[in-house]
Enzyme design. Structure first.
Site, PDB file in Angstrom:
ATOM      1  N   ASP A 179     -15.159  10.684  12.161  1.00 44.18           N
ATOM      2  CA  ASP A 179     -15.652   9.308  11.420  1.00 44.18           C
ATOM      3  C   ASP A 179     -17.034   9.732  10.833  1.00 44.18           C
ATOM      4  OD1 ASP A 179     -16.089   6.839  10.349  1.00 44.18           O
ATOM      5  OD2 ASP A 179     -16.347   5.990  12.479  1.00 44.18           O
TER       6      ASP A 179
ATOM      7  N   ASP B 251     -17.251   4.150   9.598  1.00 39.81           N
ATOM      8  CA  ASP B 251     -16.470   3.034   9.440  1.00 39.81           C
ATOM      9  C   ASP B 251     -15.487   2.553  10.572  1.00 39.81           C
ATOM     10  OD1 ASP B 251     -14.542   4.692   8.863  1.00 39.81           O
ATOM     11  OD2 ASP B 251     -14.291   3.809   7.207  1.00 39.81           O
TER      12      ASP B 251
ATOM     13  N   GLU C  93     -11.609   9.965   8.445  1.00 43.47           N
ATOM     14  CA  GLU C  93     -11.288  10.028   7.251  1.00 43.47           C
ATOM     15  C   GLU C  93     -11.123  11.456   7.009  1.00 43.47           C
ATOM     16  OE1 GLU C  93     -16.032  10.479   7.237  1.00 43.47           O
ATOM     17  OE2 GLU C  93     -14.438   8.907   8.198  1.00 43.47           O
TER      18      GLU C  93
ATOM     19  N   GLU D 253     -33.514  -1.643  33.886  1.00 46.74           N
ATOM     20  CA  GLU D 253     -33.727  -2.282  32.794  1.00 46.74           C
ATOM     21  C   GLU D 253     -32.277  -2.316  32.022  1.00 46.74           C
ATOM     22  OE1 GLU D 253     -35.571  -4.312  29.985  1.00 46.74           O
ATOM     23  OE2 GLU D 253     -36.922  -3.448  31.475  1.00 46.74           O
TER      24      GLU D 253
ATOM     25  N   GLU E   4     -41.085  -2.816  28.647  1.00 42.25           N
ATOM     26  CA  GLU E   4     -40.854  -3.935  27.661  1.00 42.25           C
ATOM     27  C   GLU E   4     -40.440  -3.534  26.347  1.00 42.25           C
ATOM     28  OE1 GLU E   4     -40.487  -7.398  28.874  1.00 42.25           O
ATOM     29  OE2 GLU E   4     -40.537  -6.167  30.759  1.00 42.25           O
TER      30      GLU E   4
ATOM     31  N   CYS F 227     -40.770 -11.148  37.162  1.00 50.36           N
ATOM     32  CA  CYS F 227     -40.610  -9.866  38.194  1.00 50.36           C
ATOM     33  C   CYS F 227     -39.485 -10.135  38.948  1.00 50.36           C
ATOM     34  CB  CYS F 227     -42.028  -9.878  39.272  1.00 50.36           C
ATOM     35  SG  CYS F 227     -43.569  -9.857  38.271  1.00 50.36           S
TER      36      CYS F 227
END
Length: 673
Positions: free
Chosen positions: A131, A135, A139, A362, A420, A655
């Site tokens: 692919d 998409d 193909e 995380e 972060e 925290c």
């Protein structure tokens, strides 16, 4: 058998003719065959003529000029060193060696040929497909499948690291072994199709081989489904120890379906790109290596691990249940009930007395056009929560990844309160549509604590959220979430950066003192905090506290300047939240009262540490001040009492909680890093 070494796309090749004999060759559609008629000629030959089957296009090329040849063989050409033939075919053969090209050689005037050379051709079609246009469907023969480009017009296939666990009784992630136990496991993989077309069988001495390079063998795995109609078996054919696999040629039109899995994320020594090749090999004689006469290549990029900023909608809120946090838990539960996300409580048998769930993990995600799922990054901190991610999170469509340092010491800065990510920003014309990662570090040249290199390298290598290093080592705990957070502005695509500010706190307290509230008491109604009455007057008259907080404000401003520069923020994008710190014996900062910036953000609902600030007219003046800053933006402030269960252990609401969020709607492959 050795796998072929040459990996270039062999789109043109030379076939050598010999007078007096016939040569057999396999022709792959889409390529060109060249042959030198001059060096194949017998002595005394001066001219040549050509005869060929309808299915072969033959051109005589002399001095760079090409002339197409009709099939009847009447025309003659003078032999010269620059005479070559260029052959091509448009359709796969139905029988082996059924198409022919004959070269007749003549003396100067002779009408009968003195000798001839023959070429018998078998045309086949070979295409390794993925692919590449992203998409979600494989193909046919995309011209850009062998390379990889970024951006909305970019091309190239995408692979997920198969880091979830679709089979509950396995100890580790699916990519840790060479087995497939379920169709669900295959759905995490990218499809690859080998398409072939040609006669029922190839001429003797040819075979088709799939292969990968040694350097990619620990990064990619390929499976093949055997007997799709009679109870499927999934066979591992490439990856780890397996560098090549001979593919059985079945004849006619065939499509062989393979499933490809990623084994590891991009990292310092791995760009994330892997290639898989198919070659048609030609056998000459016993003991002589096979030679590749055609190679087709596909390239995949392994999807990066992506973090989710506060502006994205929450899905689940995680919090630990402790002996001493019953009231905190209740307040968090009430807050979560206002939103459309679920509360997930990590009970004591699993947290083993570790309340800092923000620091252990995380949440992020990985995504390909056909599939995506959340992936938890496990911190090297490894407190008593260390089993939680593997035992409670890793599962079907929930992946796991970790990076552990071999020789470096793990410090508090390796906890993920120190990791972060900003909302999307544009900096000097460069777009960061997935935001930028923010990590805390030490002051340049100070030789202080820094996040371990393996984690920093991992974050950098993902490429899509270029990290920014901030200065957090001035804090006792040393996490970026102690001085900053981001909040969405409901109904708009905007956000604000909230920063802890000691100068904002002193300014507010001076205003209250001026208005006659100097004797307003902090920590009212809290028995255990201190027997001393702490008032605004006492705080403002404490010279050493004032000096310490002037220094801490400089540390905060250093970060403010970095954030403004690296995220292209202006002062109007920043809101200062009053904070006070006190210095510990190592001259590092710990919060004097619960640090309000360390909040949980759930859409418009904010769970803010209750500051227990000075009581002015029966209300906490800090709470009133913060409401006045945030509520006009459409945000709802809930102040949560974390003082005994978190604040006294040097942490706050953020925290002690963690939020899994929805992924970005923006597709990472549309960006240009």
């Amino acid at each position: 058998m050795q796998p072929p070494i040459r990996e270039n796309m062999l789109r043109e090749r030379t076939v050598r003719l010999q007078y007096g004999s016939r040569v057999e060759a396999v022709y792959v559609l889409g390529t060109q065959l060249w042959t030198d008629v001059y060096s194949a000629a017998p002595a005394g030959a001066k001219t040549f003529s050509l005869k060929h089957s309808e299915g072969v296009k033959v051109e005589v090329v002399r001095d760079g000029e090409a002339e197409e040849v009709v099939t009847n063989g009447k025309q003659r050409w003078a032999l010269s060193p620059s005479s070559t033939l260029r052959l091509s075919m448009a359709q796969a053969s139905t029988e082996a060696s059924s198409d022919k090209v004959t070269v007749n050689y003549y003396e100067e005037e002779g009408s009968a040929p003195i000798d001839q050379a023959g070429l018998f051709l078998t045309a086949i079609e070979i295409s390794l497909d993925v692919d590449a246009d992203r998409d979600g469907e494989v193909e046919k023969n995309n011209p850009k499948k062998a390379s990889w480009t970024w951006g909305p017009e970019g091309q190239g296939a995408i692979l997920l690291v198969n880091c979830d666990r679709d089979t509950p009784w396995l100890p580790k992630e699916d990519c840790s072994d060479e087995k497939v136990y379920s169709k669900q496991d295959l759905q995490d993989m990218s499809q690859m199709i080998l398409r072939t077309k040609g006669p029922d069988r190839l001429p003797a001495g040819y075979e088709i081989v799939l292969y990968i390079s040694m350097s990619d063998s620990d990064k990619v795995g390929v499976f093949y489904v055997e007997n799709p109609f009679f109870g499927q078996r999934y066979i591992h054919i490439l990856g780890r120890q397996k560098l090549y696999h001979v593919v059985k040629y079945t004849g006619g039109s065939a499509e062989l379906l393979f499933f490809v899995e990623g084994l590891c994320f991009p990292d310092e020594s791995f760009s994330g790109l892997v290639s898989i090749h198919v070659s048609l090999l030609e056998y000459m004689a016993e003991g002589i290596p096979l030679t590749p006469i055609f190679t087709d290549t596909v390239m995949f990029r392994i999807a990066p691990w992506i973090m989710t900023p506060n502006i994205l909608p929450p899905v689940s809120v995680f919090v630990c249940c402790m002996k001493d946090n019953y009231l905190f838990l209740k307040e968090v539960k009430n807050l979560v009930e206002k939103t459309n996300c679920e509360l997930k409580v990590c009970f004591q048998y699993m947290n083993r007395g570790d309340r800092w769930i923000q620091d252990e993990i995380e949440f992020g995600y990985i995504e390909a056009p056909h599939k995506g799922f959340p992936v938890v990054l496990d911190s090297p901190r490894d407190g008593n929560l260390k089993d939680f991610p593997i035992k409670q999170l890793l599962g079907p469509d929930f992946g796991y990844v970790t990076r552990e340092p071999l020789f470096e010491t793990v410090t508090s800065l390796d906890s993920f309160g120190n990791l972060e990510v900003s909302p999307p920003v544009t900096v000097n014309g460069k777009e960061y549509p997935l935001g930028r990662i923010l990590i805390g570090s030490s002051f340049p040249l100070s030789g202080g604590r820094r996040m371990t290199k393996v984690v920093r390298d991992f974050l950098q290598a993902q490429q899509v959220q270029a990290p920014v290093e901030l200065y957090s080592d001035w804090l006792t705990v040393g996490h970026v979430d102690e001085f900053m957070t981001f909040i969405p502005i409901p109904g708009k695509k905007e956000f604000r950066l909230l920063m802890a500010s000691t100068s904002a706190c002193y300014q507010l307290f001076r205003e209250k003192q001026k208005a006659g509230h100097g004797e307003a008491v902090m920590f009212k109604g809290l028995g255990g905090m201190s027997s001393k009455r702490i008032t605004i007057n006492k705080i403002l008259s404490n010279e050493s506290l004032t000096q310490e907080n002037q220094y801490f404000q400089r540390c905060l401003d250093w970060n403010r300047d970095i954030l403004k520069r690296e995220l292209a923020l202006t002062e109007k994008d920043i809101i200062d939240l009053p904070a006070l710190f006190k210095m510990d014996e190592n001259h590092q900062a710990r919060a004097f009262f619960p640090n309000m910036v360390n909040m949980i953000v759930l859409d418009k609902d904010l769970g803010i540490p209750k500051p227990f600030g000075p009581q002015v007219e029966e209300e906490c003046c800090l709470e009133t001040h913060v409401r006045g800053l945030l509520e006009p933006l459409g945000l709802a402030c809930t102040f949560i009492d974390d003082i005994s269960a978190y604040h006294k252990f040097l942490g706050e609401v953020h925290c002690g909680t963690n939020v899994r969020r929805k992924p970005f709607t923006f597709k990472w492959w549309h960006m240009v890093p």
